[in-house]
Design an enzyme around this catalytic site. Sequence first.
Site, PDB file in Angstrom:
ATOM      1  N   GLN A  24       0.902  -1.167   0.000  1.00 23.62           N
ATOM      2  CA  GLN A  24       0.000   0.000   0.000  1.00 23.62           C
ATOM      3  C   GLN A  24       0.924   1.194   0.000  1.00 23.62           C
ATOM      4  OE1 GLN A  24      -3.079   0.126  -0.382  1.00 23.62           O
ATOM      5  NE2 GLN A  24      -4.107  -1.637   0.513  1.00 23.62           N
ATOM      6  N   SER A  25       0.660   2.148  -0.859  1.00 23.34           N
ATOM      7  CA  SER A  25       1.686   3.180  -1.014  1.00 23.34           C
ATOM      8  C   SER A  25       1.853   4.091   0.186  1.00 23.34           C
ATOM      9  CB  SER A  25       1.433   4.017  -2.260  1.00 23.34           C
ATOM     10  OG  SER A  25       0.168   3.796  -2.753  1.00 23.34           O
ATOM     11  N   THR A  26       0.769   4.450   0.855  1.00 24.70           N
ATOM     12  CA  THR A  26       0.964   5.390   1.961  1.00 24.70           C
ATOM     13  C   THR A  26       0.516   4.759   3.258  1.00 24.70           C
ATOM     14  OG1 THR A  26      -1.217   6.314   1.756  1.00 24.70           O
ATOM     15  CG2 THR A  26       0.495   7.345   0.440  1.00 24.70           C
ATOM     16  N   GLN A  29      -3.127   4.693   3.543  1.00 24.22           N
ATOM     17  CA  GLN A  29      -3.807   3.592   2.864  1.00 24.22           C
ATOM     18  C   GLN A  29      -3.724   2.323   3.686  1.00 24.22           C
ATOM     19  OE1 GLN A  29      -2.115   3.324  -1.023  1.00 24.22           O
ATOM     20  NE2 GLN A  29      -3.792   4.456  -1.967  1.00 24.22           N
ATOM     21  N   GLY A  65       3.302   0.987   2.957  1.00 25.54           N
ATOM     22  CA  GLY A  65       3.547   2.389   3.280  1.00 25.54           C
ATOM     23  C   GLY A  65       4.624   3.013   2.425  1.00 25.54           C
TER      24      GLY A  65
END
Length: 688
Positions: A24-26, A29, A65
Amino acid sequence: MAIDSQQKVTTSHLKRDAYLYIRQSTVRQVFENQESTKRQYALRQKAVALGWEMERVVVIDNDLGQSGAQTADRQGFQRLVGDVGMGKAGIVMGLEVSRLARNSTDWHRLLEICALTDTLILDEDGIYDPAHFNDRLLLGLKGTMSEAELHVLQARLRGGFLNKARRGELCLPLPVGLVYNTHGIPVLDPDRQVQDSLRLFFATFQRTGSACATVKYFREQGLKFPYRGSKGFNTDYLGWIDLAHSKAVQTLHNPRYAGAYVFGRTRTIKRVSGGASHERVSQEKWQVLIQEAHPGYISWQEYERNQQRLLENAQLHASERRSPPREGSALLQGLVICGRCGGRMTVRYLSRKESVVPAYICQKEGIERAERICQSILGLSIDTAIGRLLLDTLTPMALEVALSVQQELQARQEEVDRLHRQQVERARFDAELAKRRYMRVDPDNRLVADSLEAEWNEKLRLVNQAQEEYERKSQANRMELSEQQKAEITALANDFPRLWNSPQTSQRERKRMVRLLIEDVTLCGGEEITAHVRFKGGTVTSLHLPRPKTSAELRTTPPEVVAEIDRLLNEHTDLEIVHILNKQGMLTGMAHKFDVIAVQRIRRAYGLKTRFERLREKGLLTVQELAEKIHVSSHTIKNWKNNGLIRGYAYNDKLECLYEPSGDFPEKWKWKYSAQKQQTASCAESYA
Ligand SMILES: [Zn+2]
C-alpha cells in the site's frame, strides 16, 4: 481461466516458491484501505488452489507504506527481483501486478527476468507467462497504463489542490497565533496571552530592527513564546518555550501573520541519494498569494518592511554591521559610510605627539583584495562639526525624540506587564484545574488521589513562582522608569547643550546621543570634505569642511620661513640665522623655537646651498689657496685678519673664513706695526 491456469503451471513451477507481494503506497492507505490488503492476502488461497503448499507461499509485505514510484527505498521489491533472478520463484502474485512497480523501467526489468527464469505472474484477472509474447505484451501494456494512471492521478490531485489553493480554500497548517474557526476560516488565536505575545514580538522587532535583539529582549524579560502541536494527534496542545532565533526569523518571514494566504512558498527537491529536501522559493515565484485573506498581526506593508529589514541585516552582517558605541573618542564610530564605494568606514586611532586622533577609514576592500585603501579621513574636524550641527539644530528636535522614546518605553513596559500578569493567571487557572480534578476523585482511590494531589501541589508552586517573578520584574521596571530614566530623558530634552558640553559627559555618552539622533553619515574626502548627515526620520544635512592637514603637512615648515632662511644664508652663518629667526618670533612646523639643528635640517630638506657654497660661488678663496697665491703662510693670513688688515667672510659657526682673491694685501711685516691700532676689528664685520 482454470484450464488456462492449469496449463501454464507446471511441476517446474510448483517445485519453486510462490511469491506474494503486498503493498500500500501510503501509511494512510495501510490504515484505511484494509479491504484491499485483505484481498491481497486472499491471493494466497489462489496459489494453494493452483497446487502450491501453503507454507511455500512467501509473503513480501515489508513495503507497506512505501510509494511504488521508485525502487530505491523499497527493499521488498528489491528482494523480490533478486529472488526471481536466482530462480527461487515459480510464480509472482499481486493484486494488480502492474502495480508491483509504478515505474515502467522497473516493471519491464521484472518481466524480462521472469521470462528468463520461467516465472509466472498472477493477478486477480488471470495468470501470465512472460515468456509468451502475448502475455508479455499484455503485461507491458498494463504497466504502461499503470504508470500513466499514476501520472494522471497525480496531475489531477495536484490540479485540484492548486485550484483550491488559488481560491484560498485549501486548508494549510497555520502558525501559532492563528487558528481555524468552526467555519474553517483562519482567525486570531482566541487565547489572549498568545495574541499579546505575538503582538509584543512584532512590536519589539519593529523597535529594535533585529531578530537577535528581539530574542534577547524576550530572554531578558523572561517571556516565553507560544507553540502549538503541529503534527500528529495533539494539534490543540499549547506550550510555551524560550524564543529561539530560528523561530523568530521563521515567524518574521511567515506571510500568514500579515493576513495573507500563500501557497507554494517552498518546493521539494529530490536528492541524488534518495529522499528530498525543501527549498524556500522567492516571493515572486509563490504560486498563490492573496493579501488580506484573513486577520493578521501586522499589515502587509509592515511585513514587506520586515523582509527588507531582515535582508539589510543579512547584508550588513556580511560586510560590517552598524556597531554599538564602544570606547574611543571617534564620535561617529560605526555610523560612517564611505561616499566613494558605499562600504562602512571603520575607525583607526592615529597617535600624534601627545594625543590620539581618530581617522575614519574605508579599508575593507583594501584588506580583502590587498589593494590601496579606498579613503581615509581625519575625524577631528568632522566630529567637531557634527557636535556643532547637533547643538544648532537640535533643541526642538531633542524634545520630540526624547518624548517619543519616553512614550515608547512606557508602552513597552505596559505590554510586558500585561504578559507577565497573564502568565500568573494561566498558572492559577492550571492550579484550579488540578484542584478540581483532585476534588472529583474518589478519596478511596489512594493511588490516583495521591498523584493528583502531587500535581495540584506542583501547580500551586508554579503559581507562586510566576507571581514572584511578576512582582520582581514589574517592580524593577517601574523603578527604572520612574526615577532614573525619566530624569535622564528630561535632562536630555531640556538641556541638551549643557549635557553635550559638560566635562562630566563621557565620549561614550555623546556617542549614544549621536546614535539616538543620527542614522548615518556619508563621508567623501578630497580637497574639501563633504559629510551628508542623515538624521533619524530621514532629514539630510550636508556639511562642507576644509581638509584637515595630514601629519606630514603639520610637520612642514611654512614656506615663508624657508624663504627667509634662504635669504639669510647669503649673509649669515647658521647660528646667526637662529638668533635672527627667534628674534622675529618665527616657529618651526612643529611650532617650536629654532635651533641650529632645525636650520640645518631645513637647509638640507629644501636643498638650500650652504653659506660656504654661496661664498665659493662668489670666487672667495680658502686660507690655503690665498696663502699659496700671494706666497705667504696661512698663519700670516689669519694674523692679518685678526688684526683687521684684511676682511674674512665667516662660513661657519667656528668663524672659519673665506677671503677675497685680490685686493690690498699688507707687506709681509707691516702688519706688526699697525696691529695695535686695529686690535678690536675682526670678521665680526660680517655681522652687519
Ligand atoms: Zn570606500
